[in-house]
Design a protein around this motif. Structure first.
Motif, short mmCIF file in Angstrom:
data_model
loop_
_atom_site.label_atom_id
_atom_site.label_comp_id
_atom_site.label_asym_id
_atom_site.label_seq_id
_atom_site.Cartn_x
_atom_site.Cartn_y
_atom_site.Cartn_z
N ARG A 163 0.83 -1.20 0.00
CA ARG A 163 0.00 0.00 0.00
C ARG A 163 0.86 1.25 0.00
O ARG A 163 1.93 1.26 0.61
CB ARG A 163 -0.89 0.04 1.25
N LYS A 164 0.38 2.28 -0.66
CA LYS A 164 1.00 3.60 -0.58
C LYS A 164 0.13 4.40 0.38
O LYS A 164 -1.09 4.48 0.19
CB LYS A 164 1.05 4.25 -1.96
N ALA A 189 -3.75 6.40 8.75
CA ALA A 189 -3.13 6.86 7.51
C ALA A 189 -4.18 6.93 6.41
O ALA A 189 -5.20 6.24 6.46
CB ALA A 189 -2.02 5.90 7.09
N TYR A 190 -3.88 7.80 5.42
CA TYR A 190 -4.69 7.80 4.21
C TYR A 190 -4.10 6.74 3.30
O TYR A 190 -2.90 6.77 2.98
CB TYR A 190 -4.67 9.16 3.51
N CYS A 191 -4.92 5.78 2.88
CA CYS A 191 -4.49 4.69 2.01
C CYS A 191 -4.89 5.03 0.58
O CYS A 191 -6.08 5.18 0.28
CB CYS A 191 -5.13 3.37 2.46
N GLN A 235 -7.15 2.20 -1.11
CA GLN A 235 -8.57 2.20 -0.74
C GLN A 235 -9.22 3.57 -0.90
O GLN A 235 -10.43 3.69 -0.77
CB GLN A 235 -8.73 1.75 0.71
N HIS A 236 -8.41 4.61 -1.14
CA HIS A 236 -8.91 5.99 -1.25
C HIS A 236 -9.71 6.38 -0.01
O HIS A 236 -10.81 6.94 -0.11
CB HIS A 236 -9.74 6.18 -2.52
#
Length: 69
Positions: A29-30, A43-45, A48-49
């Motif tokens: 994942r970023k 965190a913002y993934c 998955q937006h």
């Protein structure tokens, strides 16, 4: 691992993370770190937006994405 997360959070870096889920599935994942709290981090993934919560002990590897200048 926790110290690296705090360092990346404070620097505002986006990172690549290898993570193992509760079911044993490994994903890459970023993410953009938002908050480190005890054994968890938020965190913002980008996959998955959405904002997600992760367990620090399930992180297999984490590497900052550094853009060349």
């Amino acid at each position: 691992m926790g110290n690296d997360l705090v360092k990346y959070l404070n620097r505002g870096w986006i990172v690549d993370m290898m993570y193992i889920s509760k079911a044993g599935e490994i994903s890459k994942r970023k993410i953009r770190l938002l908050k480190v709290q005890g054994d968890l981090f938020h965190a913002y993934c980008f996959k998955q937006h959405a904002n997600r919560t992760f367990r620090i002990d399930r992180v297999l590897a984490i590497v900052p994405i550094i853009k060349p200048e």
